[in-house]
Design a protein around this motif. Structure first.
Motif, mmCIF file in Angstrom:
data_model
loop_
_atom_site.group_PDB
_atom_site.id
_atom_site.type_symbol
_atom_site.label_atom_id
_atom_site.label_comp_id
_atom_site.label_asym_id
_atom_site.label_seq_id
_atom_site.Cartn_x
_atom_site.Cartn_y
_atom_site.Cartn_z
ATOM 1 N N ASN A 100 27.126 34.477 32.169
ATOM 2 C CA ASN A 100 27.539 35.743 32.784
ATOM 3 C C ASN A 100 27.210 35.708 34.276
ATOM 4 N N GLY A 101 27.669 36.766 34.974
ATOM 5 C CA GLY A 101 27.428 36.829 36.411
ATOM 6 C C GLY A 101 25.954 37.004 36.734
ATOM 7 N N PHE A 102 25.238 37.716 35.865
ATOM 8 C CA PHE A 102 23.808 37.963 36.077
ATOM 9 C C PHE A 102 23.052 36.644 36.227
ATOM 10 N N LEU A 149 24.000 34.608 39.337
ATOM 11 C CA LEU A 149 23.323 35.118 40.535
ATOM 12 C C LEU A 149 21.830 34.781 40.533
ATOM 13 N N TYR A 191 25.877 46.852 43.487
ATOM 14 C CA TYR A 191 25.755 46.732 42.035
ATOM 15 C C TYR A 191 24.365 47.151 41.540
ATOM 16 N N MET A 217 21.357 44.640 41.021
ATOM 17 C CA MET A 217 21.111 43.581 42.011
ATOM 18 C C MET A 217 19.625 43.398 42.333
ATOM 19 N N ASP A 225 27.499 37.497 46.716
ATOM 20 C CA ASP A 225 27.986 38.045 45.456
ATOM 21 C C ASP A 225 29.442 38.395 45.721
ATOM 22 N N VAL A 264 31.780 38.908 43.283
ATOM 23 C CA VAL A 264 32.337 39.384 42.016
ATOM 24 C C VAL A 264 33.582 40.245 42.251
ATOM 25 N N GLU A 265 33.579 41.039 43.328
ATOM 26 C CA GLU A 265 34.701 41.962 43.553
ATOM 27 C C GLU A 265 35.768 41.382 44.480
ATOM 28 N N SER A 316 31.761 36.959 38.389
ATOM 29 C CA SER A 316 31.617 37.370 36.986
ATOM 30 C C SER A 316 32.955 37.258 36.276
ATOM 31 N N HIS A 323 33.259 38.987 33.339
ATOM 32 C CA HIS A 323 33.170 40.101 32.390
ATOM 33 C C HIS A 323 34.553 40.730 32.198
ATOM 34 N N LYS A 368 36.321 42.672 34.894
ATOM 35 C CA LYS A 368 36.562 42.054 36.206
ATOM 36 C C LYS A 368 37.998 41.541 36.328
ATOM 37 N N GLY A 371 31.065 36.065 31.021
ATOM 38 C CA GLY A 371 30.945 34.794 31.728
ATOM 39 C C GLY A 371 30.717 34.992 33.208
ATOM 40 N N TYR A 414 28.833 53.228 43.305
ATOM 41 C CA TYR A 414 27.481 52.692 43.452
ATOM 42 C C TYR A 414 26.424 53.790 43.691
HETATM 43 C C1 LIG Z 1 28.908 43.131 42.091
HETATM 44 C C2 LIG Z 1 28.433 42.587 40.773
HETATM 45 N N1 LIG Z 1 27.620 41.525 40.750
HETATM 46 C C3 LIG Z 1 27.183 41.007 39.587
HETATM 47 C C4 LIG Z 1 27.538 41.522 38.371
HETATM 48 C C5 LIG Z 1 26.977 40.928 37.107
HETATM 49 O O1 LIG Z 1 27.988 40.301 36.344
HETATM 50 P P1 LIG Z 1 27.886 40.219 34.745
HETATM 51 O O2 LIG Z 1 28.253 41.544 34.182
HETATM 52 O O3 LIG Z 1 28.878 39.139 34.396
HETATM 53 O O4 LIG Z 1 26.498 39.812 34.404
HETATM 54 C C6 LIG Z 1 28.386 42.633 38.341
HETATM 55 C C7 LIG Z 1 28.788 43.240 37.056
HETATM 56 O O5 LIG Z 1 29.328 44.319 36.969
HETATM 57 C C8 LIG Z 1 28.847 43.187 39.575
HETATM 58 O O6 LIG Z 1 29.658 44.258 39.603
#
Ligand SMILES: Cc1ncc(COP(=O)(O)O)c(C=O)c1O
Length: 403
Positions: free
Chosen positions: A78-80, A83, A105, A108, A176, A178-179, A200, A202, A205, A212, A334
């Protein structure tokens, strides 16, 4: 709801007991189903060959590195964890702080705390809603271990400027992204900036892998280290090479889903663009609402963000409550900002007046695969109705509160 929104009376608003505008809630998430046949075709080696899992993940990493114009892509569960691993791998040893925006996020700072770093929150630029070289530089010092640039939900941060700033201070920089999966900044693809970038997969996304994440980098050594960290910290011989190793692999099934999503990206972006155009057209006559424009090209048009300006007659909380009760699952952008959240771990206290003001004004609106132009017309008409009847609505809400 059958009657046109404009012809409703106040009693017909769902928040006062009327029928909901949307029987099926309209969310702010993307939730794009891929071409199912394509997904199955990518997943086939999982059942056909002994090394199917590794083969699919390898293909996914190869395709995503190429997509982002980066030399390496390391897939994560996952993105978590993408990161957290990149932060841990990049932070300068012996230093304690990670500089990041507060308007970002919600997890974070928790991720930074896992990596045993103290978040030092910086302001964001009022136009881009992103940390900029001007807002980051005052936060850099002898304790800075890493700069974390974050792309906001609409448009991008100044990735080139932030990278240049970090280099000038001899600091590592991670993004980061992700967006901003689809965007280009300063003529370069997002995914190729700084020391590394994180994404991410997810379901909410742009590219839906069910779950993932992945890291892109042009640094071969960092890529090897992240791959080992993800695979229990072990090298090819099975020896422990990274002391904080995780079990954070992406499964083959998720990689197959991500590959099918990547193939379908162009069609998705066209649909997102139509949604954005419909909001632009229908919100234009509604006073007090500003649609945040996409200024990056190309862009995915994925998220719809509005600002409630000084002219808007209700509070943001009441506006969101009205939309939500109708089944339009709008949500605050946010909120709360991270420096306002209760934190049980070490962090640098921050006074961020610009972030505080911006954090009260923006709303993410329904979008994605399950929203169509007719839905958007209804949402815009609802906002128009709310604006025109704000005095009566506010009085009823206040009476209810007092009761
Ligand atoms: C900006 C941002 N970074 C990181 C993440 C973490 O990703 P994940 O949900 O895949 O763990 C998210 C998830 O919403 C996010 O919006």
């Amino acid at each position: 709801m059958t009657a046109a929104v404009e012809n409703r009376s106040l009693e017909q608003l769902a928040i006062f007991g009327g029928e909901r505008l949307f029987a099926t809630p309209k969310s702010t998430s993307n939730l794009v189903p891929p071409d199912f046949a394509r997904f199955l075709a990518y997943a086939e080696p999982l059942l056909e060959t002994q090394d199917g899992e590794a083969e699919i993940v390898e293909l996914m990493q190869h395709r995503f590195a190429a997509f982002h114009d980066a030399s390496h892509c390391i897939a994560f569960s996952n993105g978590f964890w993408a990161l957290a691993s990149a932060i841990k791998a990049l932070a300068l040893p012996g230093r304690s702080e990670i500089v990041m925006p507060s308007l970002t996020y919600r997890r974070m700072a928790d991720i930074a705390a896992w990596a045993q770093l103290k978040p030092r929150f910086c302001e964001v630029d009022a136009h881009s809603l992103a940390a900029s070289p001007a807002t980051v530089e005052p936060c850099l010092g002898r304790d800075t271990a890493l700069v974390l640039g974050v792309h906001p939900i609409v448009n991008c941060c100044d990735a080139a400027g932030l990278t240049e700033l970090a280099r000038r201070h001899g600091l590592p920089i991670l993004f980061d992204s992700v967006e901003s999966v689809y965007e280009r900044v300063a003529g370069r693809k997002v995914g190729s900036f700084g020391d590394a970038e994180c994404f991410s997969l997810h379901a909410s996304k742009l590219i839906n892998g069910f779950e993932g994440g992945y890291v892109t980098t042009n640094d071969a050594r960092l890529a090897r280290r992240l791959a080992m960290a993800r695979d229990l910290g072990r090298d090819a011989t099975g020896a422990v090479a990274v002391s904080w190793g995780l079990n954070a692999r992406l499964s083959g099934l998720h990689a197959a889903m991500a590959l099918a999503g990547l193939d379908g990206l162009a069609a998705q972006v066209t649909k997102n663009r139509n949604i954005y155009d419909a909001y632009r057209r229908t919100l234009n006559p509604v006073g007090g609402v500003r649609l945040v424009a996409f200024e990056t090209a190309p862009t995915s048009f994925k998220n719809i963000l509005i600002e409630l300006t000084a002219e808007w007659p209700l509070t943001r909380a009441d506006t969101i409550a009205i939309l939500n009760s109708e089944g339009a699952l709008a949500r605050a952008y946010y909120y709360p900002p991270l420096h306002r959240k209760k934190m049980s771990y070490a962090h640098v206290p921050a006074d961020l007046p610009a972030t505080d003001a911006l954090a009260e004004r923006f709303v993410l609106m329904p979008c994605g695969h399950f929203v169509d132009e007719r839905d958007i017309e209804r949402i815009a008409a609802l906002l128009g109705f709310v604006a025109a009847n704000a005095v009566g609505i506010a009085a009823r809400l206040a009476a209810r509160e007092a009761a």
